[in-house]
Scaffold this active site. Structure first.
Site, PDB file in Angstrom:
ATOM      1  N   VAL A  45       0.286   6.591  -1.323  1.00 24.72           N
ATOM      2  CA  VAL A  45      -0.113   5.865  -0.113  1.00 24.72           C
ATOM      3  C   VAL A  45      -1.576   5.477  -0.267  1.00 24.72           C
ATOM      4  CG1 VAL A  45      -0.368   5.960   2.393  1.00 24.72           C
ATOM      5  CG2 VAL A  45       1.545   7.156   1.290  1.00 24.72           C
ATOM      6  N   CYS A  46      -1.845   4.181  -0.340  1.00 25.96           N
ATOM      7  CA  CYS A  46      -3.206   3.694  -0.568  1.00 25.96           C
ATOM      8  C   CYS A  46      -3.915   3.437   0.753  1.00 25.96           C
ATOM      9  CB  CYS A  46      -3.178   2.412  -1.411  1.00 25.96           C
ATOM     10  SG  CYS A  46      -2.620   2.690  -3.089  1.00 25.96           S
ATOM     11  N   LEU A  47      -4.820   4.332   1.101  1.00 23.43           N
ATOM     12  CA  LEU A  47      -5.632   4.201   2.309  1.00 23.43           C
ATOM     13  C   LEU A  47      -7.041   4.674   1.996  1.00 23.43           C
ATOM     14  CD1 LEU A  47      -3.368   5.586   5.190  1.00 23.43           C
ATOM     15  CD2 LEU A  47      -4.166   3.236   4.944  1.00 23.43           C
ATOM     16  N   THR A  49      -7.641   7.085  -1.576  1.00 26.17           N
ATOM     17  CA  THR A  49      -6.740   6.493  -2.563  1.00 26.17           C
ATOM     18  C   THR A  49      -6.916   4.979  -2.654  1.00 26.17           C
ATOM     19  OG1 THR A  49      -5.036   6.460  -0.829  1.00 26.17           O
ATOM     20  CG2 THR A  49      -4.977   8.280  -2.405  1.00 26.17           C
ATOM     21  N   ASN A  81       0.802  -1.228   0.000  1.00 23.23           N
ATOM     22  CA  ASN A  81       0.000   0.000   0.000  1.00 23.23           C
ATOM     23  C   ASN A  81       0.835   1.278   0.000  1.00 23.23           C
ATOM     24  OD1 ASN A  81      -1.890  -2.037   0.491  1.00 23.23           O
ATOM     25  ND2 ASN A  81      -3.196  -0.691   1.684  1.00 23.23           N
TER      26      ASN A  81
END
Length: 445
Positions: free
Chosen positions: A92-94, A99, A85
């Site tokens: 930043v994949c959250l 995202t 992530n």
């Protein structure tokens, strides 16, 4: 950006800076709270252990109604993906950042803020980061188990190499490897970035340099142990295994070189000790030229001596050769404790750039203690409001030394052997006490 947004961000920054959490740090250039840098210390007992991971926050005009943009900076110039992530390009994949798709209730709300984002990112740095990849719940075959082990191995290696070694080498001028890319404009600007911010200062903003140097001295033995363990588990020169979710430039590629990392860790330690030693010479020169900092520290020393006398503190403080940048402290063991009868001396070395560069302490008298590393570096914490007061540093060191029932906290593991014994079994604790008492007896021989 509205005044309300600025007040909200300023408050969040202040709260984190006042907190005693040893794993998070935040800073902004002057009063520009729209652009914030944050440091996350890699969680203990994970492949990210005690790594220095930096992130850039861009707050838009609609904050906190809308989340800020967040980018990872610790990517080795965009070439290393540290997590399923956390991408090599900084993404930043959250779900709370919008995202990554999340279930209802996981999206951003104005009740969240800077600290909640940092804690969410920190939670990605787990003991098994492979599980952050979608579909992990069905990944239970032999190949998947091997991938999980291989992934942990290469993250541990790159945490040491990139987030710790390259960073410190850059700070100390040991190598020229790029770690932090200085940009004139952000690659992911928010849509409402003000036009007058298009040109940023060319001077790199490095707010965590001193923090990283001091923490390196804390965790030096742990870094060495991690490199030694890795050297035993994988052969130097062997290639990293590529994970199923890695492709294109969004990967963590490379090969293991733990032998080299060990040499570089030791070179950093030598360079840091040499830098600290230079403070003594610089301080003496500052005193000769009657510089303001020398006068300020001399005044603080005189006030501290009087305060110790007034409070009935038995410990003695003096200046080495009259140099106000080197304070010598003689500590007398607290009666009715394992330190009773001990006589320990430590020195507090101060930079001519104090308090921007915080003091570095070292025990001259060997002591076996969970809060003091093998080379004598004490682990202690001073709140932001007291960092300009040298006496508070001395008191914090003594408090860490004398604390009888400290809470378990792996982030203060500066002496791995003593830490393991202190928080181990009853038999381990007995052995710890015997080793401590032996060092107390030797201190007066």
């Amino acid at each position: 950006m509205s005044d309300q947004s600025i007040i909200r961000i300023s408050k969040e920054l202040s709260e984190i800076q006042k907190d005693s959490d040893l794993s998070l740090a935040v800073a902004c250039r002057d009063a520009n709270v729209k652009h914030v840098k944050a440091m996350i210390l890699g969680p203990p007992d994970t492949p990210y252990e005690f790594g220095f991971f930096e992130f850039a926050f861009d707050f838009g005009k609609e904050y906190p109604r809308k989340s800020p943009h967040v980018a990872s900076i610790t990517t080795n110039s965009g070439s290393c993906r540290f997590n399923p992530n956390i991408y090599a390009n900084g993404r930043v994949c959250l779900s709370i950042l919008g995202t990554w798709r999340g279930t209802r209730g996981e999206e951003w709300s104005s009740a969240q803020g800077l600290e909640s984002i940092l804690l969410s990112i920190q939670s990605l740095m787990s003991s098994n980061p492979y599980e952050n990849e979608p579909g992990y719940e069905v990944a239970d075959g032999p190949n998947d188990k091997k991938n999980q082990k291989d992934y942990v191995q290469k993250i541990r290696h790159e945490t040491l190499r990139i987030s710790v070694i390259l960073r410190l080498e850059q700070y100390l001028g040991i190598r020229n490897d790029p770690l932090i890319v200085t940009r004139k404009s952000r690659p992911h600007p928010t849509e409402d970035t003000d036009s007058d911010e298009a040109d940023e200062e060319s001077v790199p903003f490095e707010p965590f340099e001193d923090l990283c140097k001091r923490r390196f001295l804390w965790y030096y033995d742990t870094y060495l142990a991690a490199a030694e363990k890795g050297k035993e588990e994988v052969a130097d020169g062997s290639q990293f295994a590529r994970m199923p979710f890695e492709s294109g430039g969004n990967t963590m590629d490379g090969c293991f070189c733990y032998g080299e990392l060990l040499c570089r860790l030791k070179a950093i330690k030598v360079a840091l000790d040499a830098e600290t030693a230079r403070w003594v010479t610089e301080g003496a020169a500052a005193m000769t030229r009657e510089m303001t900092m020398a006068a300020n520290l001399s005044r603080q020393f005189e006030q501290s001596v009087e305060a110790f006398k007034r409070d009935g503190t038995p410990h003695n403080i003096e200046l080495e050769n009259g140099n106000p940048f080197v304070w010598l402290v003689t500590y007398f063991g607290k009666p009715m404790t394992n330190l009773d009868g001990g006589l320990f001396r430590f020195r507090l070395l101060l930079s001519p750039r104090f308090p921007r560069e915080q003091p570095r302490a070292r025990f001259d008298t060997p002591i076996f203690h969970h809060s003091i590393s093998e080379d004598g570096t004490p682990c202690y914490n001073v709140t932001s409001s007291k960092r300009e007061d040298v006496r508070c540093h001395i008191e914090a060191i003594i408090e860490a030394l004398e604390e009888e029932t400290p809470p378990y906290d792996p982030r203060i593991m500066v002496h791995p052997e003593a830490h393991k014994l202190y928080w181990g079994s009853p038999e381990d604790r007995k052995l710890y006490n015997r080793k401590l008492r032996r060092s107390v007896q030797q201190s007066i021989e």
